[in-house]
Motif scaffolding. Structure first.
Motif, PDB file in Angstrom:
ATOM      1  N   LEU A 108       0.888  -1.153   0.000  1.00  0.00           N
ATOM      2  CA  LEU A 108       0.000   0.000   0.000  1.00  0.00           C
ATOM      3  C   LEU A 108       0.927   1.202   0.000  1.00  0.00           C
ATOM      4  O   LEU A 108       1.663   1.439   0.959  1.00  0.00           O
ATOM      5  N   ASP A 109       0.912   1.950  -1.100  1.00  0.00           N
ATOM      6  CA  ASP A 109       1.968   2.934  -1.315  1.00  0.00           C
ATOM      7  C   ASP A 109       1.376   4.251  -1.779  1.00  0.00           C
ATOM      8  O   ASP A 109       0.212   4.340  -2.182  1.00  0.00           O
ATOM      9  N   LEU A 110       2.214   5.297  -1.744  1.00  0.00           N
ATOM     10  CA  LEU A 110       1.808   6.625  -2.215  1.00  0.00           C
ATOM     11  C   LEU A 110       1.948   6.697  -3.729  1.00  0.00           C
ATOM     12  O   LEU A 110       2.977   6.298  -4.272  1.00  0.00           O
ATOM     13  N   PRO A 111       0.930   7.204  -4.434  1.00  0.00           N
ATOM     14  CA  PRO A 111       1.069   7.338  -5.887  1.00  0.00           C
ATOM     15  C   PRO A 111       1.971   8.489  -6.282  1.00  0.00           C
ATOM     16  O   PRO A 111       2.718   8.408  -7.247  1.00  0.00           O
ATOM     17  N   TYR A 112       1.901   9.572  -5.514  1.00  0.00           N
ATOM     18  CA  TYR A 112       2.708  10.752  -5.812  1.00  0.00           C
ATOM     19  C   TYR A 112       3.144  11.362  -4.479  1.00  0.00           C
ATOM     20  O   TYR A 112       2.459  11.258  -3.467  1.00  0.00           O
ATOM     21  N   SER A 113       4.280  12.044  -4.495  1.00  0.00           N
ATOM     22  CA  SER A 113       4.826  12.589  -3.254  1.00  0.00           C
ATOM     23  C   SER A 113       3.924  13.644  -2.634  1.00  0.00           C
ATOM     24  O   SER A 113       3.960  13.872  -1.440  1.00  0.00           O
ATOM     25  N   ASN A 114       3.110  14.320  -3.449  1.00  0.00           N
ATOM     26  CA  ASN A 114       2.282  15.401  -2.913  1.00  0.00           C
ATOM     27  C   ASN A 114       0.916  14.924  -2.448  1.00  0.00           C
ATOM     28  O   ASN A 114       0.076  15.729  -2.069  1.00  0.00           O
ATOM     29  N   TYR A 115       0.673  13.623  -2.477  1.00  0.00           N
ATOM     30  CA  TYR A 115      -0.597  13.093  -1.988  1.00  0.00           C
ATOM     31  C   TYR A 115      -0.328  12.206  -0.771  1.00  0.00           C
ATOM     32  O   TYR A 115      -0.458  10.987  -0.821  1.00  0.00           O
ATOM     33  N   SER A 116       0.048  12.824   0.336  1.00  0.00           N
ATOM     34  CA  SER A 116       0.436  12.052   1.507  1.00  0.00           C
ATOM     35  C   SER A 116      -0.749  11.403   2.217  1.00  0.00           C
ATOM     36  O   SER A 116      -0.555  10.615   3.119  1.00  0.00           O
ATOM     37  N   TYR A 117      -1.966  11.735   1.808  1.00  0.00           N
ATOM     38  CA  TYR A 117      -3.159  11.158   2.442  1.00  0.00           C
ATOM     39  C   TYR A 117      -3.785  10.075   1.574  1.00  0.00           C
ATOM     40  O   TYR A 117      -4.829   9.530   1.913  1.00  0.00           O
ATOM     41  N   ILE A 118      -3.183   9.772   0.447  1.00  0.00           N
ATOM     42  CA  ILE A 118      -3.730   8.784  -0.483  1.00  0.00           C
ATOM     43  C   ILE A 118      -2.793   7.592  -0.564  1.00  0.00           C
ATOM     44  O   ILE A 118      -1.589   7.736  -0.744  1.00  0.00           O
ATOM     45  N   PHE A 119      -3.357   6.385  -0.443  1.00  0.00           N
ATOM     46  CA  PHE A 119      -2.562   5.166  -0.522  1.00  0.00           C
ATOM     47  C   PHE A 119      -3.228   4.206  -1.493  1.00  0.00           C
ATOM     48  O   PHE A 119      -4.427   3.944  -1.404  1.00  0.00           O
ATOM     49  N   ILE A 120      -2.440   3.707  -2.442  1.00  0.00           N
ATOM     50  CA  ILE A 120      -2.953   2.857  -3.512  1.00  0.00           C
ATOM     51  C   ILE A 120      -2.244   1.505  -3.474  1.00  0.00           C
ATOM     52  O   ILE A 120      -1.016   1.445  -3.331  1.00  0.00           O
TER      53      ILE A 120
END
Length: 444
Positions: free
Chosen positions: A336-348
């Protein structure tokens, strides 16, 4: 000692008959005394309302389960249902209180047929549907995405004569880091309309993460019966990849002179609550909830542990994360990882394959069994006919990743390959990466 309990019940009825009491007293043959307002005494059943809630629902109890009714005017009815020996007393007590684990083997023929029908529908074989012009991609291009389809294990009880468990996969999406998570159901690949394409083009990364971040499941409970049923959230759990979440979080909110504040109350422990095979072990500790205390300045309300379902109705439980909401390893080759560095609240969820040896291609269909599936979760719930939940039944549903189907992700969230329109099972979406990595997701 148990026989003395029943002797006391008879003495209670005899003494109470000479005293005008404040309410009707129903004495059951297990020694329980119910304070009530009796509304009807029939040949086989007694109807009553709880004395503390005379505007509430009507309850019924079988005459065969009663010793006596002592009325508030001093009159009484007695019944010849006192157990004649200690063996009968023990049997009555065993049936009256405690928890019963409902298994496939213990289901009635009708309930087993209903359970098997639902499981057959959710476990039906599935293949992706590809447009004719994209069928040349099959077996040639690396899969950029995959559908995970979940099946039910054979020991699952998803329905009995009273209850049906309904699951839906979606996500808990956050607009920003500090915003509350919002439930979103469905997936973009089968629901995008032509009117939304412009929005997707203008903010593609946002739309992708909105529909596939933080995968979650929402469980609904359907009451199939004509009775009011009560769900004990304190013994209702979702378990995923070794993590257990209880649906009941004890808390309180106090208000004073128009101001309010929350405080945690006796969180208890759910560690080890679910054992092998789904047996409920140590239950979550709790307090008396669903009410409160108040005086002239302060009022305290506690969170509700017991919830009711009206006859023939459906209630939704709070959605729960499938894999959590922080960066983590799910299993070998899955994160479960971050898609982009600027979306620290989203995990995909991302699946990794070794680029040289293991890579997943468009059209690949990996099939897993109950035993070798690397991704599994379960749902366990307890319910009762009585709001006190002194006697409960527990149903357990065990899910596992049954299929993983590779597809090609284009620049739009429209996929060359999608699930059939009549698909009724549970599925979620994952990114697929073919990199030079040391570990790789297991292929079957």
């Amino acid at each position: 000692m148990k026989q003395l309990k029943y002797i006391f019940c008879f003495l209670f009825v005899t003494i109470a008959s000479n005293i005008v009491v404040a309410q009707d007293m129903i004495v059951t043959n297990d020694g329980t005394i119910i304070k009530a307002k009796v509304t009807k005494v029939g040949a086989t059943e007694v109807e009553y309302k709880k004395w503390t809630n005379q505007d509430g629902p009507i309850y019924t109890v079988k005459v065969s389960n009663l010793i006596a009714i002592n009325y508030q005017n001093g009159e009484k009815d007695t019944f010849s249902n006192l157990p004649s020996n200690s063996q009968q007393i023990a049997t009555t007590n065993t049936q009256a209180t405690g928890n019963v684990q409902v298994t496939v083997e213990s289901l009635s023929p009708e309930a087993r047929t209903a359970n098997e029908a639902i499981m057959a529908k959710l476990n039906a074989p599935v293949e992706l549907v590809y447009p004719e012009k994209h069928k040349d991609d099959i077996g040639k291009k690396d899969a950029g995405a995959a559908y995970i389809v979940y099946g039910l294990k054979s020991n699952s009880v998803i329905a009995n004569e009273d209850i049906e468990i309904i699951g839906k996969i979606g996500c808990l999406y956050k607009e920003n880091k500090n915003a509350p998570a919002q439930w979103k159901e469905g997936n973009i690949s089968t629901s995008v309309s032509s009117g939304s394409v412009g929005k997707i083009l203008s903010n593609i990364s946002s739309d992708l993460t909105a529909d596939y971040s933080n995968p979650a499941i929402k469980i609904s409970i359907r009451n199939k019966s004509d009775k009011i049923l009560f769900i004990d959230l304190g013994t209702t759990y979702i378990g995923s990849m070794g993590n257990v979440t209880c649906y009941y979080v004890p808390s309180s909110t106090s208000s004073s002179h128009g101001t309010s504040g929350g405080a945690s109350v006796n969180l208890g422990s759910v560690a080890g609550a679910i054992g092998i095979g789904g047996a409920v072990g140590s239950l979550a500790n709790g307090i008396s909830v669903g009410g409160g205390s108040s005086n002239s300045t302060v009022s305290t309300t506690y969170s509700q542990r017991i919830i009711s379902i009206p006859p023939r109705a459906i209630i939704d439980l709070e959605p729960q994360y499938l894999f959590g909401n922080e960066k983590k390893k799910i299993c070998e080759g899955a994160y479960l990882d971050l898609p982009y560095s600027n979306y620290s609240y989203i995990f995909i969820p991302k699946i990794y394959f070794n680029k040289k040896a293991e890579r997943m291609l468009v059209g690949d269909h990996y099939k897993y069994t109950e035993d070798n599936s690397p991704i599994q979760f379960n749902f366990i719930m307890s319910y009762s006919y009585d709001e006190c939940c002194a006697s409960t039944k527990t149903l357990s549903a065990y899910f596992y990743m049954r299929d993983m189907l590779g597809c090609y992700r284009t620049n739009l969230p429209l996929y060359r390959g999608k699930l059939p329109v009549d698909f009724v099972g549970l599925s979620s979406w994952v990114y697929v990466k073919s990199w030079n990595v040391n570990e790789s997701f297991p292929k079957q």
